[in-house]
Structures are given as C-alpha cells and as structure tokens.
Design a protein around this motif. Structure first.
Motif: not given
Length: 362
Positions: A344-345, A347, A360, A362
């Motif tokens: 998660p997070g 790029e 991105r 999640e």
C-alpha cells in the motif's frame, strides 16, 4: 645351194674342184647341229649314199655335219668345258644379277669391229644416260686372249663399271678361238662386275658364254639385255611421280588438319583467350552472385516479415491491444510480477495500449 624348207629338212650340195654331190639331212639330225652350214663353207660330212629314185641321182643322206677341222677344236672345247664345269665356274649359283639401271658400262671389243657400232647404237637408242667406257682389244688372232684378259682387268681396276659387255661379231670356230681359252674364262669369272658375253651369231657357243653371268646371242642383244628402255624408264618415272604426288597430297592434308587442330588449341589457350574467358566468367559469376544475393535478401526479407508478424502476434503490444496492462514500479521500473511488490502506498506506472498513467497501490 643350202636350203631349209618348212619341213625342217636340210638340202645342200657338196662340191670340190672335180665333182659335186647332192645331200639331204633329215630334221632330227638337223636339230643336233651346233651351227647351220652356209654357202662356201668347207665341211666334213658323214652319212650313207643312196639313189634318189625320182631324179635317178646318187645323193648323200647325211647324219653328221661339221666344219672342216672342227673335230679337233670341238674335242678340245668339250674337254675344257667339262673341266671348268667340274670346278664350278659355270654354276648357276655363281652367276651375278645384272644391275637394273647401269650408270657405267664397260665394253670389251675391237675398236674397228661392227660389234662396237652395234652396241653403241642400241645403247644410244634405249639408254643414253649410261656412261660407256671402251677397253679396246683384238678379238681374234694372235694376242687376242691376252688382250681380252688385260681389258677385263683394266676395267675392273680403274673404271669399276656396273656391268661389262664382252662382244664381237660372228665367225668361224677359228675366229672365235680366243673366247674358248681357259684364261679368258677365268678372267670373266674373276671380274668384280657381272659380264654379259655377246659373241658371234645366235648359234655360236663358246667357253666364254658358259663362264659369263649372262649369255647374249649377239652383240646387239647384249646391249639390249643390260639397258633398260628409256621409254619404260619414263613411264615408271611418271607412275612414281603420280604415287609421290598422291602421297604428298595425303601427307599435306593430314598435316593441315593437325595444324588446324593445333591452331584451335593455341587460340583457346592463348592469354587473350584466357582473359576473355575469365572476363566472361567474371560477368557470369557477378550476375549469378547478384541474383543469389537478391534472392537471399528477398528470402530474408520475407523471413523478417514473418518474424515481425510473429513478434507482433506474440509481443506485449499485441497483448496490450487486447486489454491487458503492464504494471511496473515507478521508482525502479521493474515490472510487478507479484502482489507483495505492490505494498500500500507504492507508486506505480501502468502501461496500456495507447500509453502510460500513474497509479498508487491501496
């Protein structure tokens, strides 16, 4: 009155100063005569005397006839002939062949006799190319045998002829006595050149006839025997010339063909021909190389086209075109193959068929 009609019998008359006697000799007895009798000749006759009833005359039926005094000479002749024959002087295997084309002819005869002119006339007519050397000698009388022997020796020693003619005209047995001498016979046999004996008439025989390599019946016949006819020589020369011309023509044609063949080989193997052939072969090889290269390029172009199509079919773009997307890490550009890579997070960058867009996790 010697006569011999077609019957072959001989009719003649014997006479002396006081009387005459008609004579006849039958053909079988005539055949045994060495020489026929001639008018005016002194003879000795043997036979039987009888009456010719139709004429009522005595006549002699002769069975033997010879020249007066011939008996002694003839017996000497026979004894000498038998002795020399026993020595092998008359043997056929000793006889030498006559040259076909005598270039030098020796002539033994009297310079004043008719035999000389007879021989020269025949040689001039038949074979004028020959060189004739005369060895003059008496051919009868005292000193004749020695002269004949010396003439034969001189020709063999100094002239070296191809053939020798020993000739004289006819005559009585006394006239021909020199040719019945033993020394003359041995000189003939000892001659290095073959000897043709032409002495007397056709019916005259001497010891020299048996010793010679060839006997001729007369001097003219001796010249005929040793001389080729110039006309025959010319005809033979024409035949030989024709054969030579044919042979030379055939030889020239053969060499001409061989020369043509060698000329062709030389033309084909010459540097110019080799350069010409090499240039043509180079052009041919260049054409073939261009064709081969063009064909290879075309084949490779087709192959590359096929690979491109295959690559397009199996490549990522084709997959993207079907609605798929390729997700990669934006920081490293590594393709995301597992879920753990996209925490998660994180790029992300998403590639689709017509481009990319950020995302991105999640």
């Amino acid at each position: 009155n010697v006569s011999r009609p077609a019957s072959g019998h001989l009719y003649f008359t014997l006479k002396d100063a006081q009387a005459s006697l008609r004579c006849v000799m039958w053909r079988p007895d005539v055949a045994r005569l060495l020489t026929p009798p001639r008018d005016g000749e002194a003879v000795e006759a043997h036979g039987r005397v009888s009456v010719y009833e139709a004429g009522g005359q005595y006549q002699l039926y002769a069975d033997t006839l010879r020249r007066a005094g011939e008996g002694v000479f003839f017996q000497q002749f026979l004894r000498l002939k038998a002795r020399l024959e026993a020595e092998g002087l008359f043997a056929a295997e000793r006889k030498r062949p006559l040259p076909a084309w005598p270039g030098r002819i020796g002539l033994v005869t009297s310079p004043s006799g008719a035999a000389l002119s007879d021989v020269l006339h025949v040689l001039e007519r038949r074979f004028p190319l020959a060189e004739v050397t005369l060895a003059p000698t008496p051919v009868q009388g005292e000193g004749a045998p020695e002269g004949i022997i010396a003439a034969l020796h001189a020709l063999n020693r100094h002239v070296h002829p191809d053939v020798i003619l020993l000739v004289r005209g006819g005559g009585s047995i006394e006239d021909l006595a020199a040719f019945n001498e033993e020394g003359v016979a041995r000189a003939i046999v000892a001659s290095r050149a073959p000897v043709v004996n032409g002495v007397g008439h056709e019916t005259d025989f001497t010891i020299a006839d048996f010793a010679a390599d060839v006997r001729a019946p007369t001097p003219s016949a001796a010249a005929e025997i040793i001389s080729p006819d110039v006309n025959t020589l010319l005809e033979d020369l024409r035949r030989r010339r024709a054969r030579l011309s044919d042979a030379m023509g055939e030889r020239l044609r053969t060499h001409h063909w061989g020369l043509d063949e060698q000329r062709l080989k030389l033309r084909l193997s010459s540097p110019r021909a080799q350069v010409t052939n090499a240039r043509q072969r180079l052009d041919d090889l260049g054409s073939r190389a261009l064709a081969a290269v063009g064909s290879g390029v075309q084949l490779r172009r087709v192959a590359v086209g096929g690979l491109i199509q295959t690559l397009k079919a199996v490549g990522p773009m084709a997959v993207l075109e079907r609605g798929y997307a390729v997700v990669s890490l934006k920081t490293s550009g590594r393709i995301v193959r597992k879920r753990q890579q996209a925490q998660p997070g994180t790029e992300l960058e998403v590639r689709v068929a017509d481009g990319t867009f950020p995302a991105r996790a999640e």
